[in-house]
Motif scaffolding. Structure first.
Motif, PDB file in Angstrom:
ATOM      1  N   HIS A 112       0.849  -1.206   0.000  1.00  0.00           N
ATOM      2  CA  HIS A 112       0.000   0.000   0.000  1.00  0.00           C
ATOM      3  C   HIS A 112       0.883   1.255   0.000  1.00  0.00           C
ATOM      4  O   HIS A 112       2.102   1.175   0.181  1.00  0.00           O
ATOM      5  N   SER A 133      -5.367   7.145  -0.554  1.00  0.00           N
ATOM      6  CA  SER A 133      -4.775   6.213  -1.531  1.00  0.00           C
ATOM      7  C   SER A 133      -5.696   5.019  -1.775  1.00  0.00           C
ATOM      8  O   SER A 133      -5.490   4.263  -2.723  1.00  0.00           O
ATOM      9  N   ALA A 254      -3.394  -0.786  -7.951  1.00  0.00           N
ATOM     10  CA  ALA A 254      -3.000  -2.202  -8.024  1.00  0.00           C
ATOM     11  C   ALA A 254      -2.685  -2.707  -9.431  1.00  0.00           C
ATOM     12  O   ALA A 254      -2.388  -3.887  -9.595  1.00  0.00           O
ATOM     13  N   LYS A 313      -2.445  -6.741  -9.566  1.00  0.00           N
ATOM     14  CA  LYS A 313      -1.792  -7.593  -8.559  1.00  0.00           C
ATOM     15  C   LYS A 313      -2.840  -8.043  -7.529  1.00  0.00           C
ATOM     16  O   LYS A 313      -3.920  -7.421  -7.432  1.00  0.00           O
ATOM     17  N   ILE A 315      -4.777  -8.072  -4.203  1.00  0.00           N
ATOM     18  CA  ILE A 315      -5.037  -6.985  -3.251  1.00  0.00           C
ATOM     19  C   ILE A 315      -4.066  -7.063  -2.074  1.00  0.00           C
ATOM     20  O   ILE A 315      -3.822  -8.152  -1.538  1.00  0.00           O
ATOM     21  N   THR A 317      -4.119  -5.800   1.134  1.00  0.00           N
ATOM     22  CA  THR A 317      -4.557  -6.021   2.519  1.00  0.00           C
ATOM     23  C   THR A 317      -4.894  -7.493   2.693  1.00  0.00           C
ATOM     24  O   THR A 317      -5.759  -8.017   1.992  1.00  0.00           O
ATOM     25  N   SER A 340     -11.460  -5.280   3.757  1.00  0.00           N
ATOM     26  CA  SER A 340     -10.873  -5.478   2.434  1.00  0.00           C
ATOM     27  C   SER A 340     -11.536  -6.611   1.658  1.00  0.00           C
ATOM     28  O   SER A 340     -12.108  -7.525   2.228  1.00  0.00           O
ATOM     29  N   ASP A 341     -11.403  -6.550   0.335  1.00  0.00           N
ATOM     30  CA  ASP A 341     -11.886  -7.620  -0.541  1.00  0.00           C
ATOM     31  C   ASP A 341     -10.786  -8.674  -0.681  1.00  0.00           C
ATOM     32  O   ASP A 341      -9.622  -8.409  -0.387  1.00  0.00           O
TER      33      ASP A 341
HETATM   34  N1  FMN Z   1      -6.617  -3.004  -1.830  1.00  0.00           N
HETATM   35  C1  FMN Z   1      -6.913  -3.497  -0.614  1.00  0.00           C
HETATM   36  O1  FMN Z   1      -6.007  -3.678   0.165  1.00  0.00           O
HETATM   37  N2  FMN Z   1      -8.199  -3.795  -0.245  1.00  0.00           N
HETATM   38  C2  FMN Z   1      -9.235  -3.629  -1.098  1.00  0.00           C
HETATM   39  O2  FMN Z   1     -10.378  -3.923  -0.741  1.00  0.00           O
HETATM   40  C3  FMN Z   1      -8.959  -3.109  -2.395  1.00  0.00           C
HETATM   41  N3  FMN Z   1      -9.964  -2.926  -3.276  1.00  0.00           N
HETATM   42  C4  FMN Z   1      -9.673  -2.487  -4.527  1.00  0.00           C
HETATM   43  C5  FMN Z   1     -10.712  -2.323  -5.427  1.00  0.00           C
HETATM   44  C6  FMN Z   1     -10.455  -1.910  -6.717  1.00  0.00           C
HETATM   45  C7  FMN Z   1     -11.597  -1.766  -7.685  1.00  0.00           C
HETATM   46  C8  FMN Z   1      -9.128  -1.622  -7.131  1.00  0.00           C
HETATM   47  C9  FMN Z   1      -8.847  -1.174  -8.528  1.00  0.00           C
HETATM   48  C10 FMN Z   1      -8.089  -1.758  -6.225  1.00  0.00           C
HETATM   49  C11 FMN Z   1      -8.320  -2.196  -4.914  1.00  0.00           C
HETATM   50  N4  FMN Z   1      -7.293  -2.327  -3.983  1.00  0.00           N
HETATM   51  C12 FMN Z   1      -7.599  -2.812  -2.733  1.00  0.00           C
HETATM   52  C13 FMN Z   1      -5.892  -2.063  -4.342  1.00  0.00           C
HETATM   53  C14 FMN Z   1      -5.225  -0.941  -3.556  1.00  0.00           C
HETATM   54  O3  FMN Z   1      -6.013   0.226  -3.567  1.00  0.00           O
HETATM   55  C15 FMN Z   1      -3.822  -0.633  -4.127  1.00  0.00           C
HETATM   56  O4  FMN Z   1      -3.090  -1.806  -4.240  1.00  0.00           O
HETATM   57  C16 FMN Z   1      -3.094   0.355  -3.225  1.00  0.00           C
HETATM   58  O5  FMN Z   1      -3.756   1.597  -3.264  1.00  0.00           O
HETATM   59  C17 FMN Z   1      -1.624   0.568  -3.600  1.00  0.00           C
HETATM   60  O6  FMN Z   1      -1.479   1.034  -4.885  1.00  0.00           O
HETATM   61  P1  FMN Z   1      -0.594   0.248  -5.957  1.00  0.00           P
HETATM   62  O7  FMN Z   1      -0.966  -1.206  -5.791  1.00  0.00           O
HETATM   63  O8  FMN Z   1      -1.050   0.777  -7.292  1.00  0.00           O
HETATM   64  O9  FMN Z   1       0.831   0.482  -5.661  1.00  0.00           O
END
Ligand code: FMN
Length: 390
Positions: A112, A133, A254, A313, A315, A317, A340-341
């Protein structure tokens, strides 16, 4: 055309302001809310998607169902805000109140923005980073994308997406007859997959990851039909439309990779098996017999369907959290867990559609006269005719 977004994950609302839309374009609340609803679906989404039923409130720029040419502001309220008014409020807190709230986050989650953002902005409470973020922000990106999709659709350009892979379970490339069929079949699938044979395996993979407290990622593909030839430009690096699409996909939380057309597969093939031969007929003008380059040559559209893929990638969390270091004590701990999902790939496909639609609509508005919607539509029609005669 440009847009900004504002809002924190557990703040009162998310907002987007869109600037540069032509006046006189028909658009309704339903056009936007339908897209917001699509983003919330999908096997593997967590409790938050049940709490929030996202609805956009149009606070400016649209009157009696038409754009005014002024900035369009869209607001999506966070239904959960009532539980966060103290924790996320803008009012200052006394020391006792701050102590009482105890939602300070000092254990950054690997994968994150938590640690880098904390160091960069000097936040000792990492909630100040994660609230912004968070991918909750993609809600209003989808709202802005819905407006872009509407404009494209009015101009005869359709955007669809589907999931190609989840956690190593691969779908066959979709053999669809029309883009509407692709839209319909994927809409009915809880993993947004066109290939019925792997749908259950994808769901099982998501359930297994969830059971283990883990997460999985995947690959989504966006397909756009009806873009006229020659949108974008080869003359400058920052006018290449394929590059803008790549940046848009990479900007989704992600997402770690992008391909257009054959993408990385092109590295293994002979040139004769990569490039698309040019053909012409009286009715349609120029066309390609194949579309291995995914609708782009020289930073411009070829008029063939645009095909863009993005890899998400898993998720970050995890309910079985990875190790981290507490920024106050420097002791090793398991990272914090925010709700988280276990897999958001189907939802991310909707976000990918939105960001692709935005870039295409912005490129069209940039290229053709666009103060008035009707003028833009007329120009597009005559340009399409002109292209056939080239
Ligand atoms: N990351 C989580 O840890 N828990 C979530 O529930 C989660 N839901 C997401 C839902 C969507 C639609 C998308 C596109 C991403 C989600 N993410 C979730 C990913 C994180 O927001 C993301 O990995 C984080 O902000 C770090 O950014 P980066 O992976 O681009 O470096």
């Amino acid at each position: 055309m440009r847009y900004l977004t504002a809002g924190e994950s557990h703040g009162p609302q998310l907002t987007t302001i869109i600037e540069g839309l032509p006046a006189g374009m028909p658009i309704t609340n339903e056009d936007i809310n339908e897209e917001l609803g699509r983003r919330q679906k999908g096997h593997g989404r967590g409790r938050r998607m049940q709490i929030e039923k996202d609805q956009a409130f149009i606070s400016s720029g649209i009157r009696h169902g038409y754009t005014l040419g002024s900035p369009v502001a869209l607001v999506v309220e966070n239904d959960d805000w009532k539980h966060w008014t103290k924790i996320m409020g803008s009012e200052g807190l006394s020391e006792e109140e701050a102590e009482e709230i105890k939602r300070k986050i000092t254990r950054p989650r690997p994968g994150h923005a938590d640690l880098n953002g904390g160091i960069k902005y000097g936040h000792r409470d990492l909630r100040n980073v994660l609230e912004r973020s968070s991918a909750r922000e993609t809600t209003v990106r989808v709202a802005a994308g819905a407006v872009a999709k509407k404009l494209l659709s009015l101009l005869g350009i359709e955007v669809a997406s589907h999931v190609l892979e989840i956690g190593g379970i691969k779908a066959e490339p979709p053999q669809y007859e029309t883009i509407q069929q692709l839209q319909q079949v994927t809409e009915e699938s809880s993993v947004r997959c066109f290939d019925k044979n792997v749908e259950q395996q994808m769901k099982d993979a998501i359930d297994e990851a969830k059971q283990k407290g883990d997460s999985i990622g995947g690959i989504v593909e966006v397909i756009v039909e009806g873009m006229p030839v020659g949108v974008g430009s080869y003359v400058h690096y920052d006018r290449k439309l394929d590059a803008k699409l790549a940046a848009a996909i990479m900007s989704i939380n992600a997402f770690k990779g992008v391909e257009i057309g054959l993408g990385f597969e092109a590295a293994h093939r002979f040139g004769s098996d990569v490039h698309d031969e040019i053909a012409w007929d009286k009715e349609n003008g120029y066309y390609r017999k194949t579309n291995r380059l995914g609708g782009f040559e020289g930073g411009m559209t070829t008029g063939m369907p645009i095909i863009v893929r993005g890899v998400m990638k898993p998720i970050p969390t995890l309910y079985k959290p990875l190790k981290s270091v507490d920024i106050d004590t420097k002791e090793v701990f398991e990272a914090s867990v925010e709700r988280s999902d276990s897999c958001a790939v189907p939802a991310a496909a909707v976000v990918a559609e939105a960001v692709v639609a935005w870039e295409l609509a912005a490129a069209i508005v940039d290229q053709f006269p666009s103060d008035r919607y009707e003028q833009l539509a007329e120009y597009m029609n005559s340009y399409r005719e002109e292209v056939k005669e080239f």
